[in-house]
Design a protein around this motif. Sequence first.
Motif, PDB file in Angstrom:
ATOM      1  N   UNK A 279      19.743  18.661   4.474  1.00  0.00           N
ATOM      2  CA  UNK A 279      19.267  18.769   5.842  1.00  0.00           C
ATOM      3  C   UNK A 279      20.556  19.288   6.716  1.00  0.00           C
ATOM      4  N   UNK A 280      20.320  20.154   7.817  1.00  0.00           N
ATOM      5  CA  UNK A 280      21.510  20.504   8.624  1.00  0.00           C
ATOM      6  C   UNK A 280      20.944  20.068  10.142  1.00  0.00           C
ATOM      7  N   UNK A 281      21.877  19.208  10.654  1.00  0.00           N
ATOM      8  CA  UNK A 281      21.287  18.662  11.833  1.00  0.00           C
ATOM      9  C   UNK A 281      22.344  18.944  12.734  1.00  0.00           C
ATOM     10  N   UNK A 282      22.029  19.419  13.955  1.00  0.00           N
ATOM     11  CA  UNK A 282      23.034  19.833  14.936  1.00  0.00           C
ATOM     12  C   UNK A 282      23.301  19.149  16.115  1.00  0.00           C
ATOM     13  N   UNK A 283      24.567  18.929  16.820  1.00  0.00           N
ATOM     14  CA  UNK A 283      24.739  18.579  17.895  1.00  0.00           C
ATOM     15  C   UNK A 283      25.341  19.459  18.908  1.00  0.00           C
ATOM     16  N   UNK A 284      24.729  19.231  20.114  1.00  0.00           N
ATOM     17  CA  UNK A 284      24.965  20.394  21.154  1.00  0.00           C
ATOM     18  C   UNK A 284      25.931  19.806  22.177  1.00  0.00           C
ATOM     19  N   UNK A 285      26.782  20.281  22.558  1.00  0.00           N
ATOM     20  CA  UNK A 285      27.467  19.594  23.802  1.00  0.00           C
ATOM     21  C   UNK A 285      26.437  19.783  25.312  1.00  0.00           C
ATOM     22  N   UNK A 286      25.631  20.927  25.080  1.00  0.00           N
ATOM     23  CA  UNK A 286      24.783  20.945  26.365  1.00  0.00           C
ATOM     24  C   UNK A 286      23.712  19.794  26.410  1.00  0.00           C
TER      25      UNK A 286
ATOM     26  N   UNK B 223      23.117  14.571   5.022  1.00  0.00           N
ATOM     27  CA  UNK B 223      22.938  15.568   5.997  1.00  0.00           C
ATOM     28  C   UNK B 223      24.277  16.369   6.432  1.00  0.00           C
ATOM     29  N   UNK B 224      23.956  17.616   6.535  1.00  0.00           N
ATOM     30  CA  UNK B 224      25.259  18.175   7.128  1.00  0.00           C
ATOM     31  C   UNK B 224      25.074  18.290   8.529  1.00  0.00           C
ATOM     32  N   UNK B 225      26.409  17.874   9.256  1.00  0.00           N
ATOM     33  CA  UNK B 225      26.148  17.647  10.413  1.00  0.00           C
ATOM     34  C   UNK B 225      26.823  18.995  11.156  1.00  0.00           C
ATOM     35  N   UNK B 226      26.366  19.873  12.043  1.00  0.00           N
ATOM     36  CA  UNK B 226      26.935  20.891  12.444  1.00  0.00           C
ATOM     37  C   UNK B 226      27.227  20.817  13.970  1.00  0.00           C
TER      38      UNK B 226
ATOM     39  N   UNK C  97      23.235  31.947  12.207  1.00  0.00           N
ATOM     40  CA  UNK C  97      24.671  31.458  12.223  1.00  0.00           C
ATOM     41  C   UNK C  97      24.221  29.777  11.891  1.00  0.00           C
ATOM     42  N   UNK C  98      23.524  29.168  12.608  1.00  0.00           N
ATOM     43  CA  UNK C  98      23.491  27.693  12.600  1.00  0.00           C
ATOM     44  C   UNK C  98      22.348  26.993  11.455  1.00  0.00           C
ATOM     45  N   UNK C  99      21.289  27.934  11.321  1.00  0.00           N
ATOM     46  CA  UNK C  99      20.240  27.493  10.458  1.00  0.00           C
ATOM     47  C   UNK C  99      20.124  25.977  10.299  1.00  0.00           C
ATOM     48  N   UNK C 100      19.707  25.392  11.448  1.00  0.00           N
ATOM     49  CA  UNK C 100      19.368  24.069  11.674  1.00  0.00           C
ATOM     50  C   UNK C 100      18.196  23.563  11.222  1.00  0.00           C
TER      51      UNK C 100
ATOM     52  N   UNK D 215      11.477  15.848  11.196  1.00  0.00           N
ATOM     53  CA  UNK D 215      11.830  14.949  12.165  1.00  0.00           C
ATOM     54  C   UNK D 215      11.549  13.357  11.924  1.00  0.00           C
ATOM     55  N   UNK D 216      10.440  13.218  11.209  1.00  0.00           N
ATOM     56  CA  UNK D 216      10.091  11.800  10.794  1.00  0.00           C
ATOM     57  C   UNK D 216      10.708  11.442   9.867  1.00  0.00           C
ATOM     58  N   UNK D 217      11.075  12.309   8.772  1.00  0.00           N
ATOM     59  CA  UNK D 217      11.908  11.916   7.790  1.00  0.00           C
ATOM     60  C   UNK D 217      13.302  11.676   8.158  1.00  0.00           C
ATOM     61  N   UNK D 218      14.161  12.357   9.112  1.00  0.00           N
ATOM     62  CA  UNK D 218      15.296  12.137   9.437  1.00  0.00           C
ATOM     63  C   UNK D 218      15.359  10.779  10.173  1.00  0.00           C
TER      64      UNK D 218
END
Lengths: 106, 529
Positions: free
Chosen positions: B277-284, B323-326, B431-434, B504-507
Amino acid sequence: MTDTISRAMFDHLVDLAALELTPAEAEYLLQQMNNQLKSIAELVAIPLDEDTPIASHGVPYTAEMSPQLRLDLVRPCPNVDEILAQAPQVNERYVIVPDIPHATLE
Amino acid sequence: MELCDTPAYELAVLLRQKRTTATEILNSCLARIEAVDGRPGTLEPQPATLPEDAGKVHAFITLMKTHAMQQAQAVDEKLAAGEDPGPLAGIPVTIKDIFCVRGAPATAASRILANFVAPYTATPVTRLEQAGAVVLGKVNLDEFTYGSSNESSAFQPSTRNPWNPERVPGGSSGGSTASVAAGEAPLSLGTDTAGSIRQPAAFCGVVGLKPTYGRVSRYGLIAFASSLDCPGPVARNVTDAALMLQAIAGPDPQDATAANVPVPDYLAVLDEGVRGLRIGLSPDYFRITYPNPETGEMEEQPVPEEMTAAVRRAAKLLAEMGAEIVEDVPMPNTRYGIPAYFVISRVEAASNLHRYDGVKYGYRTPDAQNDLRLMYRRSRGQGFGPQPKLRILMGMYVSAAQYSAQYYNRALKVRSLIRRDFDQVFDRSGRYRLDALLTPTTPTTAFPMAAVYGNSVMMQYADQLTVPANHAGVPGLSFPGGLAADGMPIGLQLLGPDFSEATLLRIARSYELATESDAWRKVKPKVLR
């Protein structure tokens, strides 16, 4: 430049909204509305393309996921008396309201 | 462990193995309510405060003891007869007092509906009952859901935070999250319009899920902002939230916005892990922009370091599980969520509140017998508290003909930009495919009672990290992520594409497993120590 809601505008809104307010409430509400307006002013500064669509829902409803509308059919209500019992004033199953004062149209 | 503190999914097993009964489970919850809840919220309680109010939770407005006992007995009879009593059989559930339950008061925590008895039952409640759940009562909230602390309820004392009764439980579903955190019920039904499930879930250290808009029917929910309102589960763990969502989700002929999308088996995939799974972190989502209370100028601040650290640690644990952290995912319109919400929610609230007129149901003033217009003004003036009044007036102002292009139409366009942020990062060929974004749920832990109440602008900014999901319609899940230095819970949030609740529940379940032996998981809320 942020708009400000004047007292006259506020009183007009209160009248349209059919709200009776105490002076203290009116003062608090007008102050809070103007504070909120300062925050809303941020929106005005956002560059928007002419063709940016408006969104009334976040989720786009496609034909497949939109439920079929119910048929517009009259159905008997099973608990009319229960619902009428909620009305503040009822007479022989009619909902009663105070008199509507006469007003001369300008 | 007492039955009232046992997870719902374990209670379901114990019940089927005949190691307990629905009546025993209910009695355990009633004993906990008796021990920790204190007096229920009422209009103008006399006296206003009692020494024994201190340290109590005050989650309830209406405890439906007789109704709950009958339901529990019916479950026990079904089990004795060898019938299937349903997946939530015998599980007590509290209902935010914004849903209709036939024959019970539906107050919306407002004087204007204090005497209203619902003539029908909301679809999510009907579905809980069909699944065998036991409806324990109606719990407190901000008046008409308008707030983030529960303090605006007309029914006082308002709910306190079980982790520290000097702090707010959050809102508006504060009664729901406090009742679950205090072990008064394993599950509660809440609603989320800007974060009203997730923010109080974070403040009270429980799991709260705002499903995708349209995933759960709104039929029987007293409307606030109809394009944003989402009913959803509150639970003490991720599995219970999945169990509850399973029961309440799905199309409903009574709600034309309840999407015709099949409901997946949430429990079946819960333990599939996060590998790939690709999980993103956003500075925003690691900073907040808010108006300085003194100057009114917008200021930007990072969220407190301990909130950031909790999110970073979760990301690290999820990465260790595959998981892959983006990093550095741009969500540039996050900061406009609150200003847009100030406009959209007020317009919709004003429209929804015009129906309360003292004629068909609800409060009517005794002071205007001979003048209809005066009756309207007085009934609404006396019946509504300050927060509904504020929303009516603001909604009318920003949608007035001369201002609507500048405010309302513009806010609806900004809503498109917020939705676009999510579309771009969740785009499968982008580009992000989260699969999900991981963020803090709130910019702070639960704040002290009376610290923010009255300042409607600062109160609204408590929802800055949750409201974008409501604008976009996407699902959001808040789950406990540790304790802060002040001893209060920290909430972590997952946001995903439309109808991705299962992911989301899985994560969150993976994170729960990875932190199972953490010391903070052993700490109980103060009212239970």
